[in-house]
Design an enzyme around this catalytic site. Sequence first.
Site, short mmCIF file in Angstrom:
data_model
loop_
_atom_site.label_atom_id
_atom_site.label_comp_id
_atom_site.label_asym_id
_atom_site.label_seq_id
_atom_site.Cartn_x
_atom_site.Cartn_y
_atom_site.Cartn_z
N HIS A 138 0.84 -1.21 0.00
CA HIS A 138 0.00 0.00 0.00
C HIS A 138 0.87 1.24 0.00
O HIS A 138 1.97 1.26 0.57
CB HIS A 138 -1.01 -0.01 1.15
CG HIS A 138 -0.45 0.20 2.53
ND1 HIS A 138 -0.30 1.45 3.10
CD2 HIS A 138 -0.04 -0.68 3.47
CE1 HIS A 138 0.18 1.32 4.33
NE2 HIS A 138 0.36 0.03 4.57
N ASP A 172 -0.49 4.48 0.62
CA ASP A 172 -1.03 5.58 1.42
C ASP A 172 -0.38 5.56 2.80
O ASP A 172 0.22 4.57 3.22
CB ASP A 172 -2.55 5.48 1.54
CG ASP A 172 -3.00 4.24 2.31
OD1 ASP A 172 -2.40 3.17 2.11
OD2 ASP A 172 -3.95 4.35 3.11
N ASP A 192 5.88 2.10 6.91
CA ASP A 192 4.49 1.69 6.73
C ASP A 192 3.83 2.50 5.61
O ASP A 192 3.20 3.51 5.88
CB ASP A 192 3.74 1.86 8.05
CG ASP A 192 2.35 1.28 8.04
OD1 ASP A 192 2.05 0.45 7.16
OD2 ASP A 192 1.55 1.66 8.91
N GLU A 230 -5.34 1.82 2.38
CA GLU A 230 -5.19 0.73 3.34
C GLU A 230 -5.28 1.25 4.76
O GLU A 230 -5.77 0.56 5.66
CB GLU A 230 -3.84 0.03 3.12
CG GLU A 230 -3.67 -1.28 3.89
CD GLU A 230 -3.15 -1.12 5.31
OE1 GLU A 230 -3.21 -2.10 6.08
OE2 GLU A 230 -2.69 -0.01 5.66
N GLU A 231 -4.80 2.48 4.98
CA GLU A 231 -4.85 3.07 6.31
C GLU A 231 -6.23 3.61 6.66
O GLU A 231 -6.45 4.08 7.78
CB GLU A 231 -3.82 4.20 6.43
CG GLU A 231 -2.37 3.77 6.22
CD GLU A 231 -1.82 2.98 7.40
OE1 GLU A 231 -2.59 2.69 8.34
OE2 GLU A 231 -0.62 2.63 7.37
N GLU A 267 4.12 -5.36 4.08
CA GLU A 267 4.07 -4.77 5.42
C GLU A 267 5.39 -5.06 6.12
O GLU A 267 6.01 -6.10 5.88
CB GLU A 267 2.92 -5.37 6.24
CG GLU A 267 1.52 -4.99 5.79
CD GLU A 267 1.16 -3.54 6.10
OE1 GLU A 267 1.92 -2.88 6.84
OE2 GLU A 267 0.10 -3.10 5.61
N HIS A 294 3.41 4.70 12.20
CA HIS A 294 2.56 5.81 12.65
C HIS A 294 3.23 6.71 13.69
O HIS A 294 2.59 7.61 14.23
CB HIS A 294 1.23 5.31 13.24
CG HIS A 294 0.42 4.45 12.30
ND1 HIS A 294 -0.85 4.04 12.59
CD2 HIS A 294 0.71 3.94 11.08
CE1 HIS A 294 -1.33 3.30 11.59
NE2 HIS A 294 -0.38 3.23 10.66
#
Length: 360
Positions: free
Chosen positions: A70, A72, A94, A127-128, A151, A329
């Site tokens: 992903h 995003d 991430d 995805e987030e 991931e 994050h």
Amino acid sequence: MGAAPELKGEARELVRQAVAIPSVSGEEGPVARFLVEWMMERGFRAHVDDAGNAVGERGHGPLTVMLLGHIDTVPGDIPVRVEGDVLHGRGSVDAKGSFCAFVAAVAALPETALAGARFICVGATEEEAPSSRGARHVMRQYSPALVLIGEPSGWEGLTLGYKGRLVVRVRVGKDNFHTAGEGTSAADDLAEAWFRVREWAAGTAGEGIFGTVQATIQHLSSGTDGLMQVAEGTFGLRLPPQLTPAQAEAELLDLLADLPATLTFGGHEVAVRHPRDNALTRALRVAIREQGGRPVFKVKTGTSDMNVVAERWPVPTVAYGPGDSALDHTPNEHLDLAEYDRAVRVLASALARLAGDHPA
């Protein structure tokens, strides 16, 4: 199989540039176009699809391998910079690092591998976000035989499973009353709901944290306009494989039935855990050992696009990518580029081995 020196430089520049392009969920267009252009310049059949995904394909063999990452990120401005062998920036771990490792590895494959397999790289959108828009779109377009999910697992790690999810929103509304009077406030009733949910979660204890419900408070608020009290809370639940979101929902409705509360549910994701021994895990384990590593199997307490696609793609699946997922994050998100290089080499070797196991 090792990556050539020129590929190492290109691969690092790819991830640096991708991380430098902001792409909060819903705003992935610029980075998707950049990735498509990079892939086209290196012989991929590439395009941006209807969900905004960056899609690139190489190879024409009978085996279809999906590499779903992903592109995003969550919000948060981290100045993008390279200090020594470390890339700082939102999305470096991430999970642009993982997807760029996928793309760089497929770009490095020789023609012999391309004759044995078709490799599809998808940099998915949202995805987030609860929508998982990119994965939900692409899983209806393809039927792969093997799936890699991008991931962070650490370059020696192979992630086989993720917990499920359920989000519970609780609202209590009742007439206002003087605090000297009898009875409970809306906030009292909301607190009681949380205490019960927390106790229920603790009572589900299974094998380790992966087998137990984890409950957290995501939001709490209360207030009054002088006539009505309103208290609202959002509780996040991480669910083990033995408990589906539907089962958890039914148990919570029964648990809180006597409270003057309205419950709504969202974020339904079923837990998933894939087998340890199959062609995909064997190829990755051999490749990790070739690079001097020791393969480690993992399960994660979060969710990923693995949860989304598992039911429609019931095939060998592993989540793999460089980086420490503890940095996801966070304001200190950063990627060790030497580890990224190793992950690219592992992937290139494993993919070539898989293609050789299924010759045209």
